[in-house]
Scaffold this active site. Sequence first.
Site, PDB file in Angstrom:
ATOM      1  N   LYS A   1       0.806  -1.227   0.000  1.00  0.00           N
ATOM      2  CA  LYS A   1       0.000   0.000   0.000  1.00  0.00           C
ATOM      3  C   LYS A   1       0.841   1.280   0.000  1.00  0.00           C
ATOM      4  O   LYS A   1       0.380   2.326  -0.471  1.00  0.00           O
ATOM      5  CB  LYS A   1      -0.928   0.001   1.217  1.00  0.00           C
ATOM      6  CG  LYS A   1      -2.082  -0.992   1.124  1.00  0.00           C
ATOM      7  CD  LYS A   1      -3.124  -0.544   0.133  1.00  0.00           C
ATOM      8  CE  LYS A   1      -4.381  -1.388   0.226  1.00  0.00           C
ATOM      9  NZ  LYS A   1      -5.440  -0.918  -0.704  1.00  0.00           N
TER      10      LYS A   1
ATOM     11  N   SER B   1       0.853 -10.090  -0.728  1.00  0.00           N
ATOM     12  CA  SER B   1       0.659  -8.641  -0.751  1.00  0.00           C
ATOM     13  C   SER B   1       0.854  -7.957   0.594  1.00  0.00           C
ATOM     14  O   SER B   1       1.068  -6.745   0.638  1.00  0.00           O
ATOM     15  CB  SER B   1      -0.744  -8.314  -1.285  1.00  0.00           C
ATOM     16  OG  SER B   1      -1.731  -8.930  -0.477  1.00  0.00           O
TER      17      SER B   1
END
Length: 409
Positions: free
Chosen positions: A61, A311
């Site tokens: 992110k 991720s």
Amino acid sequence: MSFSRPGTLRPVILDDVHGAQKMLSGVARITAMEGSRYLSQLVGAPVHLKCENLQRTGSFKLRGAYVRIAGLSQVERAAGVVAASAGNHAQGVALASSLLGVRSTVFMPAGAPLPKVAATRQYGAEVRLQGQVIEETLAAAQEYAHDTGAVFIHPFDHPDIIAGQGTVGLEILEQCPEVRTIVVGMGGGGLAAGIAVAVKALRPDVKLIGVQAEGAAAYPPSLAAGHPVSIKSPATMADGIKVGRPGDVPFKIIGDLVDEVRTVSEDALAGALLLCLERAKLVVEPAGASPVAALMSDPHAFQGPVVALLSGGNVDPLLMQRILRHGMVAAGRYLSLRLRLTDRPGALAALLGALSVVDANVLDVSHVRTDPRLGLTEAEVELHLETKGPEHCEEVTAALREAGYTVRG
């Protein structure tokens, strides 16, 4: 989870991703690519793990948040930024803002895990706990943006966010040029869309597969309808991909460029997280483990070499404990049994001795003598055992029956 939809925004192209890569030089890490022997044997082709769980703030992110905030005008920067998130996006926005000297306010649900709240504060954001569910938190953040003029930083539905996340795709092609399939978890779709823009422009032969949790799979019905649709009450342990509606900007890209979207069960997510910890020695959150869950669920469906994108790795320790226990149950590594004994001295010791012979590790024992369902000379024992897998469970049960015990599941 639902988010307000942006107005008409420019398309995202390869040049945007290359520009984001230059911008992120020295900011985001080029994360490791690790081979997995276990998954390679399972799939029948080389499998590599792209470790964005080792990125700064513990997830990808930061990439999109930094590119988005860096692109603001001086006037917008002066007004500060605001975001709503239960975890990874919060930390990405907080660190990106601090690096760029921009004031950030992050709204988080009142029940957000304390380690994530503490990390977001440590990265420099003002944290406001508001709302019991993310929709209420989001509404509070948007109201704050309206009242103060702060720029709302969307977690996935903006071209700059998508371009930043697309830098993961460029790294994958550089680190594994022979890749044939990339598997990536999907919530709102920003990460998958960014990777698709980068990879399909440079290697259109590479197959891109998105993965969603069964209980929060908004993309399959949206793709079938031809436009984003909302699902009610998405439910999954994988908070990072728990999104009830695809973003408008990533949806168009994913519809055009992503080859397939698969779904995985909660059991598969728990098993994948356990595998990452035991076999790869990597702490991965459930959303980050979703590509591994897809590989484990249908291993022969993927053409190798395969890159599975981990991720993120931000998982609350208490949740990790529950997930690992669930994963071990699903893998046949726990066995719960009830059986009755003659209530005499040494009976329980004899039972435990029989278990030691078959190498079953006793985790918990409940010994009941006073239940009205029991006979005068009976006692009931409930056992929780750690085993080596389904075959060992059968071996333990068979050994107890051979020893004369009546075993109930």
